[in-house]
Design an enzyme around this catalytic site. Structure first.
Site, short mmCIF file in Angstrom:
data_model
loop_
_atom_site.label_atom_id
_atom_site.label_comp_id
_atom_site.label_asym_id
_atom_site.label_seq_id
_atom_site.Cartn_x
_atom_site.Cartn_y
_atom_site.Cartn_z
N HIS A 85 0.86 -1.19 0.00
CA HIS A 85 0.00 0.00 0.00
C HIS A 85 0.90 1.25 0.00
O HIS A 85 1.95 1.25 0.63
CB HIS A 85 -0.91 -0.01 1.23
CG HIS A 85 -1.98 1.05 1.14
ND1 HIS A 85 -1.71 2.35 1.43
CD2 HIS A 85 -3.27 0.99 0.76
CE1 HIS A 85 -2.82 3.06 1.24
NE2 HIS A 85 -3.78 2.25 0.83
N GLU A 115 -3.89 1.92 -7.39
CA GLU A 115 -4.29 3.02 -6.51
C GLU A 115 -3.37 4.22 -6.78
O GLU A 115 -2.25 4.28 -6.23
CB GLU A 115 -4.15 2.62 -5.05
CG GLU A 115 -5.12 1.55 -4.61
CD GLU A 115 -5.41 1.66 -3.12
OE1 GLU A 115 -6.58 1.71 -2.76
OE2 GLU A 115 -4.46 1.70 -2.31
N GLY A 161 -11.82 4.92 3.18
CA GLY A 161 -12.76 5.69 3.99
C GLY A 161 -14.19 5.20 3.93
O GLY A 161 -14.85 5.04 4.97
P1 PGA Z 1 -9.70 5.75 0.19
O1 PGA Z 1 -8.50 4.75 0.48
O2 PGA Z 1 -10.84 4.92 -0.37
O3 PGA Z 1 -10.02 6.34 1.53
O4 PGA Z 1 -9.22 6.75 -0.79
C1 PGA Z 1 -8.19 3.70 -0.39
C2 PGA Z 1 -6.94 2.99 0.06
O5 PGA Z 1 -6.03 3.66 0.56
O6 PGA Z 1 -6.82 1.75 -0.06
#
Ligand code: PGA
Length: 247
Positions: free
Chosen positions: A94, A167, A233
């Site tokens: 991540h 991501e 989130g």
């Molecule tokens: P987010 O986080 O949906 O809050 O943007 C996604 C993640 O970091 O896996």
């Protein structure tokens, strides 16, 4: 293949809130939605949640694992133990681990090896920073991230399944998302790259993550190459999470 909805709770959720979430989730018939829910909580919550979801269609996941098998690594959690706790999936690489904890592509590759050795599906996160995005280096950066993993896992005889989560770092927790074409192009590139570099993978799933909520999910679901979402989130609130699944 069922779509994967991965709840990355990060360092959030109390024991009682986690219980409430799981109770609400268990009351819903996920089989009808053709969706595989995967809950990735903080490590100490894995045992009680696994107990609560045992014999349901919800899968247990973790947010990280150690790059080594066992031994004197204070504070680390081994893939061996995650497997014993019936974690079927684990997020690795991540961007918060890469930036805050200085994890390298090599570390991520070692973690992938640990997970695969224990029959846990790695959810490998890749993605570019805002700067790299602006410099149009997205594909190059992701290829570098994937190269280290491929080099480590290519010699394995067979790999049942891996999950790659795209991501973009600039989209995490910011309310921003790339347009569908950008995500589609990245998915295509990842698929092509892995089909050349890895001949031993039986199933590959591609996820998108970064500010996924019930509104953006409806649009993102039009991307045919995606097999699901990694949700931060919005996964903390069961109703929001459910709305992403059913939208
Ligand atoms: P987010 O986080 O949906 O809050 O943007 C996604 C993640 O970091 O896996």
């Amino acid at each position: 293949m069922k779509s994967l909805y991965v709840a990355n709770w990060k360092m959030n959720m109390s024991l009682s809130k986690a219980h409430n979430f799981v109770h609400e989730a268990n009351l819903t018939s996920w089989q009808n939605h053709n969706a595989q829910l995967i809950i990735c909580p903080q490590f100490p919550l894995i045992y009680p949640i696994q107990h609560a979801i045992n014999n349901t269609d919800i899968a247990m996941g973790a947010q990280n694992c150690a790059a080594t098998e066992s031994g004197a690594y204070t504070g680390e959690v081994s893939a061996t133990l995650l497997a014993e706790l019936k974690c079927r999936f684990t997020i690795i690489g991540h961007s918060e681990r890469r930036t805050i904890f200085s994890e390298t592509n090599h570390d991520v590759a070692q973690k992938a090896l640990q997970l695969l050795a224990h029959d846990i599906v790695p959810i490998i996160c890749v993605g570019e920073t805002a700067q790299e995005y602006q410099a149009q280096q997205t594909h190059q950066v992701i290829e570098q991230q994937l190269a280290a993993i491929c080099q480590a896992i290519a010699p394995l005889p067979t790999i049942k399944k891996i999950v790659i989560a795209y991501e973009p770092v600039w989209a995490i927790g910011t309310g921003k998302t790339p347009d569908n074409k950008t995500i589609s192009d990245v998915c295509n590139m990842i698929k092509k790259y892995l089909s050349t570099e890895l001949k031993n993978v039986q199933q590959l799933a591609l996820l998108y993550g970064g500010s996924v909520d019930p509104i953006s999910a409806a649009e993102l679901k039009k991307i045919s190459l995606l097999n699901g979402f990694l949700i931060g989130g919005a996964s903390l609130d069961f109703q929001k999470f459910k709305n992403i699944v059913v939208c």
